[in-house]
Design an enzyme around this catalytic site. Sequence first.
Site, short mmCIF file in Angstrom:
data_model
loop_
_atom_site.label_atom_id
_atom_site.label_comp_id
_atom_site.label_asym_id
_atom_site.label_seq_id
_atom_site.Cartn_x
_atom_site.Cartn_y
_atom_site.Cartn_z
N ARG A 1 0.61 -1.84 -0.04
CA ARG A 1 -0.62 -0.34 0.00
C ARG A 1 1.01 1.42 -0.24
O ARG A 1 0.15 2.67 -0.03
CB ARG A 1 -1.47 0.18 1.03
CG ARG A 1 -0.66 -0.07 2.29
CD ARG A 1 -2.02 -0.20 3.29
NE ARG A 1 -1.35 0.07 4.95
CZ ARG A 1 -3.00 0.12 5.86
NH1 ARG A 1 -3.65 -0.67 5.43
NH2 ARG A 1 -2.03 -0.16 6.61
N LYS B 1 12.32 0.08 3.14
CA LYS B 1 13.84 -0.63 3.95
C LYS B 1 12.13 -1.38 4.90
O LYS B 1 11.37 -0.76 5.74
CB LYS B 1 13.81 -0.01 5.15
CG LYS B 1 14.81 -0.03 5.58
CD LYS B 1 15.31 0.85 7.10
CE LYS B 1 14.40 -0.10 8.21
NZ LYS B 1 13.76 -1.22 8.10
N PRO B 2 12.26 -2.70 4.36
CA PRO B 2 11.60 -3.86 5.26
C PRO B 2 11.93 -3.86 7.22
O PRO B 2 12.87 -3.34 6.73
CB PRO B 2 11.16 -5.01 4.48
CG PRO B 2 12.06 -4.37 3.91
CD PRO B 2 12.58 -3.24 3.55
N SER C 1 5.35 1.79 15.03
CA SER C 1 4.92 2.72 16.25
C SER C 1 4.90 3.68 16.31
O SER C 1 5.89 4.53 15.76
CB SER C 1 5.59 1.89 17.87
OG SER C 1 6.94 2.39 17.01
N GLU D 1 1.44 5.96 9.56
CA GLU D 1 0.40 4.94 10.41
C GLU D 1 0.99 4.54 11.51
O GLU D 1 1.54 3.59 11.26
CB GLU D 1 0.01 3.73 9.30
CG GLU D 1 -0.54 4.21 8.06
CD GLU D 1 -1.96 4.44 7.65
OE1 GLU D 1 -2.71 4.56 8.83
OE2 GLU D 1 -1.79 5.31 7.19
N CYS E 1 -2.67 -2.86 14.54
CA CYS E 1 -2.74 -2.27 15.07
C CYS E 1 -4.26 -1.19 14.70
O CYS E 1 -4.61 -0.99 15.78
CB CYS E 1 -2.35 -0.63 13.87
SG CYS E 1 -2.27 -0.98 11.84
N GLU F 1 -1.17 -0.42 24.24
CA GLU F 1 -1.60 -0.98 22.25
C GLU F 1 -1.02 -2.53 23.38
O GLU F 1 0.44 -2.68 23.31
CB GLU F 1 -0.43 -0.56 21.46
CG GLU F 1 -1.41 -1.59 20.30
CD GLU F 1 -0.63 -0.48 19.09
OE1 GLU F 1 0.62 -0.08 19.16
OE2 GLU F 1 -1.16 -0.04 17.97
#
Length: 487
Positions: free
Chosen positions: A170, A185-186, A240, A261, A295, A391
């Site tokens: 996305r 960058k994963p 985060s 996000e 999330c 969270e």
Amino acid sequence: MTNTLSSRDALASVPTELLIDGRWQPAEDDKRLTVLDPATELPLCEVADASPADGMRALAAADAAREAWAAHPPRARGEILTRTFEALLAREHELALLMTLEMGKPLAESRGEVRYAAEFFRWFAEEAVRIDGGYATAPDGSGRILVARQPVGPCLLITPWNFPSAMAARKIGPAVAAGCTMVLKPASNTPLSALALAAIMTDAGLPDGVLNVVTTSSSSALMGPLIRDPRARKLSFTGSTAVGRQLIRESADQVLRVSMELGGNAPFLVFEDAALDAAVEGAMLAKLRNNGEACTAANRFYVHERVAAEFTDRLAKRFDALRLGHGADDADLGPLIDAAQRDAVVELVDDAVACGAQVATAARTLPDRGFFHPPVVLTEVPDTARVMQEEIFGPVAPIQAFSDEDAAVAAANRTQDGLVGYVFTRDLDRALRVSERLQTGMVGLNRGIVSTPAAPFGGIKHSGVGREGGREGIAEYLETKYVALRA
Ligand code: ADP
């Protein structure tokens, strides 16, 4: 573990080097990082561990490709995305297996994510040719106003480990559609899905330098200089809130456009007139999809006192019936991503129990290896328990009973996060009223899942800036250019 042979095949098919300027290449000093299977704690493979200099080469490649790619016809950009969509579907099993191996989620969920990721490419293939502009007469008739949309330029994309394909899709989908080049960058625990996707896009005809992929164990050392480099024009990050905040600060120097996000802390409201079957089904999805590591995961359950006991009982029974195990073995729930995440969830449950919460699910024995945490329903959880404030990112459902709508909405909004809220009621007026009052970017109304490429996904407050998907998704990668014309 079953599927041993195909696991080996899936791993063997993934490139493990860096993709820079269309060439797969090792890190400058040949450093490698190890990818683990969180269900066994055993190594799966090694991938290149990029240095800051490798990162700079990737940005240089994105910058060099910028102008030609921006001029590439929108239809041709869209066709590359369509071919990517088709290739993802054709290789669904192999890509899903890879994702399960590196991330832990059950194979059925990985398959769902591959299809979900594919749909972003289909959506943005359709958007590539719908980028519009404007032409208007100035109000006093003295001139004309021409408005065009142009790609923002080289983008830095940083993705998390929880949805290794979809979060990349996305960002890459709209960037390609808009005509932007990229450095992706994963996350270091889940680089394989991103590398496999990059190989698919290269095969689909993406020109050299448009998508560069750097895998690294030193994210901030590598990304910091790129963020401060004037050649980068945009940063899109999913992760985060703490890291997002840091990246927004770093982006200030170059006044980078940012899309963020970030974390969520979703309230899940069940009113006394809710269809309880739908509410329990919605809770299973909203809480346990991705083992709670989302999330969008329901974090706090507020259930009307008249239905709280029945809802709790039914949810606990469903939790108790779930099979824990390796995701590739058809388990219902896999492991959490690593020991730190598992320990953090254990701590939250211990804290809640110390604060007076009751455990409604049965005790169970966990597999000997792997970062497993059992699914847990907690009742009578006080507001002071950390689990009601932070969270959770794990399969834990804390439930509180409420007696009136205002109190429930106030409790739901008592957080700095604002990503999504879930509302279960059969009263239309209440459904719309509560949806409007929730301080979130998204609401799931009588359903436990909201994500679709066709809708604008994103949060308000500390949950982020910008939207991904929908008509809004591509706008994040476009600049508006106004040209003043004489009449
Ligand atoms: P998560 O809880 O999903 O691990 P993080 O925010 O820690 O969330 O990580 C999300 C992504 O951000 C990962 O790709 C991670 O490597 C990257 N990351 C973490 N810290 C930094 C940083 N200081 N600079 C750039 N990238 C970072």
